[in-house]
Scaffold this active site. Structure first.
Site, PDB file in Angstrom:
ATOM      1  N   GLU A  35     -95.132 -22.596  25.197  1.00  0.00           N
ATOM      2  CA  GLU A  35     -94.303 -22.244  24.412  1.00  0.00           C
ATOM      3  C   GLU A  35     -93.086 -22.948  23.912  1.00  0.00           C
ATOM      4  OE1 GLU A  35     -93.056 -18.452  25.993  1.00  0.00           O
ATOM      5  OE2 GLU A  35     -95.155 -17.634  25.885  1.00  0.00           O
ATOM      6  N   CYS A  36     -93.481 -24.230  23.910  1.00  0.00           N
ATOM      7  CA  CYS A  36     -92.361 -25.317  23.665  1.00  0.00           C
ATOM      8  C   CYS A  36     -92.652 -26.063  22.067  1.00  0.00           C
ATOM      9  CB  CYS A  36     -92.805 -26.454  24.645  1.00  0.00           C
ATOM     10  SG  CYS A  36     -91.636 -27.869  24.370  1.00  0.00           S
ATOM     11  N   GLY A  37     -91.591 -26.233  21.611  1.00  0.00           N
ATOM     12  CA  GLY A  37     -91.484 -27.276  20.456  1.00  0.00           C
ATOM     13  C   GLY A  37     -92.621 -28.252  20.485  1.00  0.00           C
ATOM     14  N   THR A  39     -95.493 -28.138  21.890  1.00  0.00           N
ATOM     15  CA  THR A  39     -96.708 -27.481  22.310  1.00  0.00           C
ATOM     16  C   THR A  39     -97.858 -27.987  21.473  1.00  0.00           C
ATOM     17  OG1 THR A  39     -95.684 -25.884  23.446  1.00  0.00           O
ATOM     18  CG2 THR A  39     -98.083 -25.530  22.864  1.00  0.00           C
TER      19      THR A  39
END
Length: 160
Positions: A35-37, A39
């Site tokens: 759920e990371c920018g 990803t």
């Protein structure tokens, strides 16, 4: 002198992977999150793996929940996400701490070999370490470095 081949890690499915099997391969080790920018880098990492695996290259993904709690899942949930969303076939390991009291030994070693801008700390998800065929860390890349930017250094190592 310690090498990558001296370590082990638990795979996401629970078996132990002994890294001496990686002797002779170029390895890219990455702390990941779902759920990371960053990803979407899973896609590029998988492309690197697919393009170079037959030439002696692999990617090792270590999910980590230490940065903004961006990897809330566990085991099968993480693996399913990686496969269905990004087609990931490279090895994924058990959720891992890369900083702090419970840092996995391979990450302690990586950070000591190639400290980053803030010393021996990982600053965010998708920090990458490139390891040569002998098991030596040759480079560290911060999260904004895209997988595609790593093609040249990977090819240089593979060509030897």
């Amino acid at each position: 002198m310690t090498k990558l081949h001296d370590f082990t890690a638990d795979t996401i499915s629970g078996s132990q992977d002994v890294f001496d099997r990686l002797a002779g391969q170029v390895v890219l080790i990455v702390n990941t999150a779902s759920e990371c920018g960053y990803t979407p880098q899973y896609d590029g990492l998988e492309k690197l793996y697919a393009d170079y695996k037959d030439r002696g290259f692999t990617v090792l993904g270590f999910p980590c929940n230490q940065f903004g709690e961006q990897e809330p899942g566990e085991g099968q949930e993480i693996q399913e996400f990686c496969r269905t969303q990004y087609g990931v076939e490279f090895p994924i390991y058990k959720k891992t701490d890369v900083n702090g009291l419970h840092t996995h030994p391979v990450w302690e070693w990586l950070k000591s070999e190639k400290p980053g801008p803030n010393g021996a700390q990982i600053d965010w998800n998708f920090t990458k370490f490139l390891v040569d065929q002998s098991g030596t860390v040759v480079a560290r890349y911060e999260p904004a470095t895209t997988p595609d930017e790593l093609r040249e250094p990977i090819e240089e190592l593979l060509e030897g």
